[in-house]
Design a protein around this motif. Structure first.
Motif, PDB file in Angstrom:
ATOM      1  N   LEU A  27     -38.904 -16.846 -25.539  1.00 49.25           N
ATOM      2  CA  LEU A  27     -39.015 -17.685 -26.845  1.00 49.25           C
ATOM      3  C   LEU A  27     -40.640 -17.672 -27.297  1.00 49.25           C
ATOM      4  CD1 LEU A  27     -37.315 -21.034 -25.843  1.00 49.25           C
ATOM      5  CD2 LEU A  27     -36.652 -19.031 -27.454  1.00 49.25           C
ATOM      6  N   SER A  28     -40.881 -17.992 -28.555  1.00 49.33           N
ATOM      7  CA  SER A  28     -42.365 -18.292 -29.014  1.00 49.33           C
ATOM      8  C   SER A  28     -42.756 -19.474 -28.549  1.00 49.33           C
ATOM      9  CB  SER A  28     -42.025 -18.078 -30.664  1.00 49.33           C
ATOM     10  OG  SER A  28     -43.227 -18.468 -31.392  1.00 49.33           O
ATOM     11  N   TRP A  29     -44.111 -19.376 -28.341  1.00 44.47           N
ATOM     12  CA  TRP A  29     -44.702 -20.678 -27.987  1.00 44.47           C
ATOM     13  C   TRP A  29     -44.522 -21.738 -29.253  1.00 44.47           C
ATOM     14  CZ3 TRP A  29     -46.356 -21.865 -23.566  1.00 44.47           C
ATOM     15  CH2 TRP A  29     -46.485 -20.802 -22.468  1.00 44.47           C
ATOM     16  N   TRP A  30     -44.230 -21.203 -30.325  1.00 40.51           N
ATOM     17  CA  TRP A  30     -43.924 -22.098 -31.716  1.00 40.51           C
ATOM     18  C   TRP A  30     -42.703 -23.393 -31.310  1.00 40.51           C
ATOM     19  CZ3 TRP A  30     -47.197 -23.468 -35.273  1.00 40.51           C
ATOM     20  CH2 TRP A  30     -48.257 -22.575 -35.656  1.00 40.51           C
ATOM     21  N   TRP A  31     -41.902 -22.943 -30.720  1.00 40.68           N
ATOM     22  CA  TRP A  31     -40.856 -23.784 -30.215  1.00 40.68           C
ATOM     23  C   TRP A  31     -41.238 -25.121 -29.603  1.00 40.68           C
ATOM     24  CZ3 TRP A  31     -35.664 -23.731 -31.122  1.00 40.68           C
ATOM     25  CH2 TRP A  31     -35.396 -22.492 -31.939  1.00 40.68           C
TER      26      TRP A  31
END
Length: 257
Positions: A27-31
């Protein structure tokens, strides 16, 4: 019911899971932004919406199966307070008045009359400033104590019930309530009478919002409140509602020994 501790633990769990997935590149850290934004939103709602009971278990309503309501009045004592009390007596009902300490110091005789008339008085803080929940816990307790002392000197009773100024709550307010051993009391019907006045808008709002077990919030600060109550109380009766003392509704004694 969702509260601050449950939400905090869920937030930490979700963040840990998302961080683990992000660490493995799944997953992206933006999650992480989404649960953080939701958590901040819940903090805001919990702070400003006393009915949410997010930070502390306030008494917000009574038994929903009984057509009973309780009337509460904030921010007194003012010059209109005694006419409001007399109006309630004329209709054979009892109200609860959450008093501001500095107003009690200015009008101690009114507080004594409220108690003599059979109404209940509660603690609403000493100064009633919007920054009350931003203070240190010990300073909140001191303000509660100051209001309690003013009421005791005026009327000889020591309130157990406390309503946070503006209905704002947070973990510090919750800690102060526990430390000072008071019973926090909220509402489930907010009239907004200080904004919309005591005319047809208020009447329509309350007639739409009142439910069995409702604790209704009004303010004894408007000169037209007596006329409003003279019309509203008969309407409650016509709809089968009985106005009962708040003590009966929440099953808590209002005063300390």
């Amino acid at each position: 019911m969702l509260n601050h501790r449950i939400a905090r633990n869920l937030f930490l769990l979700i963040v840990l899971l998302l961080a683990a997935f992000a660490g493995y590149g799944a997953l992206s850290w933006w999650w992480l932004v989404l649960p953080a934004a939701l958590y901040v939103f819940l903090l805001f709602i919990g702070t400003v919406m006393i009915r949410a009971r997010y930070f502390l278990p306030l008494r917000n309503h009574g038994n929903r199966s009984r057509r009973e309501v309780a009337l509460t009045f904030d921010d007194g004592p003012r010059d209109i307070t005694l006419p409001v009390a007399r109006c309630l007596n004329n209709h054979g009902v009892q109200g609860t008045f959450f008093l501001i300490g500095e107003n009690v110091r200015k009008r101690p005789g009114i507080v004594a009359e409220l108690v003599r008339y059979g109404h209940t008085v509660g603690n609403h803080g000493y100064y009633h400033r919007w920054w009350f929940p931003l203070r240190w816990t010990r300073n909140m307790v001191r303000e509660m104590e100051a209001c309690e002392k003013a009421i005791e000197q005026a009327a000889g009773v020591r309130p157990r019930w406390f309503r946070p100024p503006f209905g704002l709550t947070n973990p510090r307010v919750a800690a102060a309530v526990v430390r000072h051993e008071v019973v926090p009391v909220g509402w489930d019907v907010r009239s907004y009478d200080t904004v919309i006045g005591t005319g047809s808008l208020l009447s329509a709002r309350l007639r739409k919002s009142v439910r069995p077990g409702s604790i209704i919030l009004l303010h004894d600060t408007n000169e037209e409140l007596v006329a409003f109550l003279d019309a509203f109380l008969p309407w409650l009766q016509s709809e089968g509602f009985k106005v009962v003392p708040l003590e009966k509704m929440i099953h808590e004694t209002p005063y300390r020994d």
